[in-house]
Design an enzyme around this catalytic site. Structure first.
Site, short mmCIF file in Angstrom:
data_model
loop_
_atom_site.label_atom_id
_atom_site.label_comp_id
_atom_site.label_asym_id
_atom_site.label_seq_id
_atom_site.Cartn_x
_atom_site.Cartn_y
_atom_site.Cartn_z
N GLU A 506 4.15 62.61 6.33
CA GLU A 506 5.13 61.65 5.87
C GLU A 506 5.26 61.78 4.35
O GLU A 506 6.12 62.45 3.86
CB GLU A 506 4.74 60.24 6.31
CG GLU A 506 5.90 59.27 6.20
CD GLU A 506 6.00 58.27 7.35
OE1 GLU A 506 5.19 58.32 8.28
OE2 GLU A 506 6.91 57.44 7.29
N GLU A 771 -2.81 50.77 6.16
CA GLU A 771 -1.40 50.58 6.47
C GLU A 771 -1.14 49.29 7.24
O GLU A 771 -0.17 48.60 7.02
CB GLU A 771 -0.91 51.77 7.31
CG GLU A 771 0.53 51.66 7.77
CD GLU A 771 1.02 52.92 8.44
OE1 GLU A 771 0.18 53.69 8.95
OE2 GLU A 771 2.24 53.14 8.43
C1 RAM Z 1 6.44 54.07 7.88
C2 RAM Z 1 6.13 54.36 6.47
C3 RAM Z 1 6.43 53.26 5.50
C4 RAM Z 1 7.32 52.22 6.05
C5 RAM Z 1 8.26 52.72 7.09
C6 RAM Z 1 9.14 51.66 7.66
O1 RAM Z 1 6.45 55.25 8.62
O2 RAM Z 1 4.79 54.73 6.38
O3 RAM Z 1 5.29 52.68 4.97
O4 RAM Z 1 8.04 51.69 4.98
O5 RAM Z 1 7.62 53.41 8.11
#
Ligand code: RAM
Length: 920
Positions: A506, A771
């Site tokens: 990502e 996250e």
């Molecule tokens: C995830 C990313 C990010 C987020 C989006 C919506 O894959 O890691 O942090 O903003 O999605």
């Protein structure tokens, strides 16, 4: 010593020493140009200058300044300011001063100094000299051609097999027959490059020239190479890898995107020139052209996401030094240049920032060794090993371990994140990859013949240099770890662009993450030029119809992706740079795009209510509740209007300021009608995030705000003092609680260790910000979030770290009144439960400290206000409210004015200096 501390010590000693202060009570130091110390190759025509002021005495300010800029150090030392002499200017300005002397042409050397007058009109000594140089301002300044080297054709099935071509090597031998006075190298590449000169790396940069939309702009970097050249033969070389230009980016493979690599071009290429100025005044340019030789070398694969492989048997000793026999090298080929404008790199490229030694080595399976580097960071490792020629060592990276001690890599998705090293044999070999990086705490090594020692691996922390500007300590140890984790994760992700995460496939500049965190980022580090660069990416990525996309740069450029709370970064980030640094130029740069964005939103809205976006991430990764997409869209639109009004005012556009202020009122009216009941309850969106956003964005009618705040507080209390919020809601809940009289609850959340909370992750060993609240839970391991673990679970995601904003604005209470911390507010929210908090923020005007401590019946506050600023200091009511300053009764303290007695606070006006307040 902690690396950050070391950095601070170095910075601070640089500032405080060497500044003559014998002549006046204030002394200027830390001179910067375009936010950088002694930058090379600026292409801003009127670069902005700044300095900090220091004094041992209280209540000091600058009544006037004088800046001199000269074309040589000798001239500057003789006060011959042939480029600019401002003379004595009666002004308190110490930053954002635009150069307005003689027109600055390409390559101009600019040496400068400043002196200042204090309140008593006494002049300081001149500062130490500082420097900047101009880059190549015109296209005609460039004399070379773009060159490339073909290494093969990609005919792989793109979803089945990786295509990882080798790095390209370029070299040019040239002779210098006279004495060199000055030499510069200006280089760029399609891809990422390392410049070599006479056997050594040039500069400290990695991943230059960074990531931009190369079809719109491409940066070059400038190096001073005067000391690296010799008389006679010299060799300049470049090693170029795919980088973001031609390599894999983001989750393209995962989603089976039509294109998975080569988003901007196929063959990496290099372009640039070495410029030599001789003592006798003559000049010479050695530019890239087809006379450069090209080859492949030991770097067999080099991809940011997938990793690097290096075959030491293919080394070409001496290839970048004089005397090398390059017979087998080919002629380089001309290449079409990328479409974008060539511009000077506006911030500083990624560097090696710190080295860390492993804490331990484990052997979960026979011959497989896992080194624990102790924290979750972005970077690479230096491998030191010995073995047989042709022996291949594999390095894999992970953030976590499984219960059985093996490496957890499921969350990397399609990022191979594996490096290979093939030994040449015959002694100790050392290797550090150059064109890849990983997000990891653990490195797994296999392929060794013997059990390695700890010295086999050194962790190298990498990021874009953004000097740390914060310190923080609280009475609760867990919160100190939280602060360290926030810093670690910020630095792990401020890597060329503000990435969401550094490990999986990502690593994109997600706009939602950036907007929610930018204020926290700016307290923690000097991110002014870093975000200035990223805003160019965002501006370039703006959709033709006005939306800002989900991330920038936006390589998947044909896609149509924008989401409320994400696209609003286009307004919020520039506003934050204005707020934190008093930067109005960024507003001017972004203004046309921001207006277009506002028009796009207004057009889409009905009766001033902006509908949900093309995509909606909502309150991303919330646990428990979900605010509606419509609510997020409408609330953020109002917020944008208010910020636009402020920004328009800041650049003197009164008409727009009025227009957007009115737009805000219209939206607010419609919003209140649609969402907020007469009892202050948000009936259809009765969620923590809804109350928090409405309160923070000033969307509550005044008489109902207290009801909304009470509802928010009771909701959290009923939920057992834990959040049910995600990316957008969490920070705003903290801010809304503290702003509305529920600081105790904010502290309870801050200190919470039950799931879901920051404390829960720390109790479970985190060294970084995760996250999701359920990235790991004791019940579900890494499999929380509906078994979604493998697809989306990062342990280095700064978004939930946005609580740093609360820590600085409310916990320590360090806030700016208006933009740029000229007028400071110190208004800590003290907590009997927390007992103490102490921290600082090095603002563009210098260091601001705030500390408080509750001991028995006494509240003590230690504060420091930088020279040339003043502060409103809010002393919280405590005990009998008997306030003393530096040991003396408040009313007798000089230099302090009592402004008001407010419920809960006595408000004082203080000038610069250090103060100790007690209240009992
Ligand atoms: C995830 C990313 C990010 C987020 C989006 C919506 O894959 O890691 O942090 O903003 O999605």
């Amino acid at each position: 010593m902690k690396p950050y501390l070391l950095l601070i010590v170095i910075l601070v000693s640089g500032i405080y020493t060497g500044n003559a202060r014998e002549n006046g009570k204030i002394a200027p130091g830390y001179l910067r140009c375009e936010y950088k110390v002694d930058p090379l190759g600026i292409d801003v025509t009127s670069p902005r200058l700044s300095w900090e002021l220091h004094s041992d005495q209280k209540n000091q300010y600058q009544s006037a300044y004088q800046v001199m800029v000269a074309s040589s150090i000798e001239k500057l030392n003789n006060d011959e300011a042939d480029l600019w002499d401002t003379g004595k200017v009666a002004s308190a300005l110490t930053n954002q001063l635009p150069y307005s002397g003689r027109e600055l042409l390409s390559r101009q050397d600019c040496y400068w100094k400043v002196r200042v007058w204090n309140a008593d009109d006494e002049v300081s000594a001149w500062s130490e000299p500082a420097y900047w140089s101009m880059g190549l301002m015109r296209y005609a300044d460039w004399s070379g051609t773009w060159i490339t080297h073909r290494t093969g054709v990609n005919n792989k099935d793109k979803y089945k097999e990786l295509y990882l071509p080798p790095a390209r090597y370029f070299r040019k031998s040239f002779a210098l027959d006279k004495k060199v006075k000055k030499a510069r190298a200006y280089f760029t590449s399609a891809g990422i490059f390392e410049l070599r000169l006479n056997g050594k790396k040039v500069g400290q940069d990695h991943f230059a020239p960074g990531w931009t939309d190369y079809d719109k702009r491409i940066y070059y970097v400038t190096y001073d190479i005067t000391d690296q050249l010799v008389r006679g033969e010299n060799v300049v070389g470049a090693v170029v890898a795919d980088g973001w230009y031609a390599g894999y980016i983001g989750f393209a493979l995962l989603i089976r995107n039509e294109r998975v690599r080569e988003f901007y071009g196929v063959d990496p290429a290099v372009y640039g020139q070495v410029e030599v100025e001789y003592e006798d005044g003559s000049r010479e340019i050695i530019a890239t052209d087809q006379s450069w030789q090209a080859s492949q070398g030991p770097v067999r694969e080099a991809d940011i996401l997938m990793g690097e492989s290096y075959d030491a048997r293919m080394e070409m000793p001496g290839w970048d030094r004089p005397g090398y026999d390059a017979e087998t090298w080919k002629q380089s080929r001309p290449s079409f240049p990328p479409e974008g404008k060539l511009e000077a790199y506006p911030t500083e490229p990624v560097r090696h920032i710190e080295e860390i030694q492993p804490l331990s080595i484990a052997e979960p399976e026979k011959g497989v060794y896992i080194f624990d580097l102790g924290k979750n960071f972005a970077g690479v490792v230096r491998l030191k090993t010995e073995g047989k020629r042709g022996q291949k060592i594999t390095l894999r990276y992970g953030e976590m371990l499984h219960d059985n001690g093996t490496l957890m890599t499921e969350n990397l998705r399609k990022a191979r994140a594996t490096d290979y090293y093939t030994l040449k044999g015959g002694g100790v070999e050392e290797w550090t990859p150059k064109f890849t990086y990983h997000g990891f705490r653990y490195v797994e090594i296999s392929g060794l013949t013997e059990r390695p020692g700890k010295d086999a691996v050194t962790g190298i922390v990498m990021n874009s240099p953004t000097p740390q500007t914060s310190t923080f300590r609280a009475g609760n140890e867990m919160n100190n770890t939280l602060y360290e984790n926030i810093l670690t994760t910020q630095f792990a992700n401020f890597f060329e662009v503000p990435t969401d995460c550094p490990q999986r496939d990502e690593r994109l500049g997600w706009t939602g993450d950036a907007q929610i965190y930018v204020r926290s980022a700016a307290y923690n580090a000097d991110v002014a030029s870093f975000f200035t660069k990223w805003l160019a990416d965002l501006d370039d990525a703006q959709r033709s119809y006005g939306a800002y996309p989900n991330y920038a740069p936006f390589p998947y450029s044909r896609a149509d992706q924008f989401s409320p709370g994400w696209m609003d970064a286009g307004i919020i980030v520039p506003h934050t740079l204005y707020e934190m640094y008093g930067d109005t130029r960024i507003i001017e740069i972004m203004y046309a795009g921001m207006k277009k964005f506002m028009e796009f939103q207004l057009e889409a809205s009905e009766g001033y209510i902006r509908p949900p976006g093309g995509m909606n991430f909502g309150d991303w990764l919330a646990v428990g509740q979900q605010v509606s997409d419509g609510f997020v869209a409408a609330a953020y639109f109002a917020h944008d209007a208010r910020l636009m009004s402020e920004m328009a005012g800041a650049i003197g556009n009164e008409e727009d300021a009025g227009y957007y202020a009115q737009l805000f009122e219209h939206i607010k009216k419609a919003f209140v009608e649609k969402y907020i009941g007469e009892d202050g309850i948000i009936t259809n969106d009765d969620t923590e995030t809804a109350y928090a956003l409405a309160l923070c964005f000033d969307l509550y009618p005044e008489h109902l705000a207290a009801r909304g705040a009470a509802r928010l507080a009771s909701m959290i209390r009923n939920n057992g003092d834990v959040f049910s919020t995600g990316f957008l809601g969490t920070k705003h809940v903290m801010l809304a609680l503290s702003e509305n009289g529920y600081s105790d609850l904010a502290y309870d959340l801050f200190m919470q260790t039950k799931y879901p909370s920051w404390g829960y992750s720390i109790k479970n060993g985190s060294t970084s910000i995760w996250e999701r609240w359920n990235s790991y839970t004791r019940e579900d391991g890494f499999g929380g979030g509906g078994g979604n673990n493998a697809r989306m679970n990062s342990f280095s995601h700064y978004s939930f770290g946005a609580v740093a904003e609360w820590m600085f604005r409310y916990g320590l209470g360090i806030e700016t009144e208006g933009a740029g911390f000229r007028n400071i507010i110190i208004r800590p929210q003290v907590s009997a439960r927390m007992k103490a908090m102490q921290g600082s923020y090095r603002s563009i005007n210098g260091k601001i400290s705030s500390g408080w401590q509750i001991k028995g019946n006494t509240l003590r506050m230690d504060i420091e206000i930088p020279v040339n600023t003043k502060a409103k200091v809010y002393i919280p009511a405590f005990g009998k409210n008997n306030i003393r300053v530096d040991g003396r009764p408040l009313r007798k303290a000089d230099g302090l004015t009592i402004l008001s007695e407010e419920p809960g606070y006595t408000v004082l006006q203080a000038g610069s200096g250090k103060y100790v307040f007690t209240c009992e």
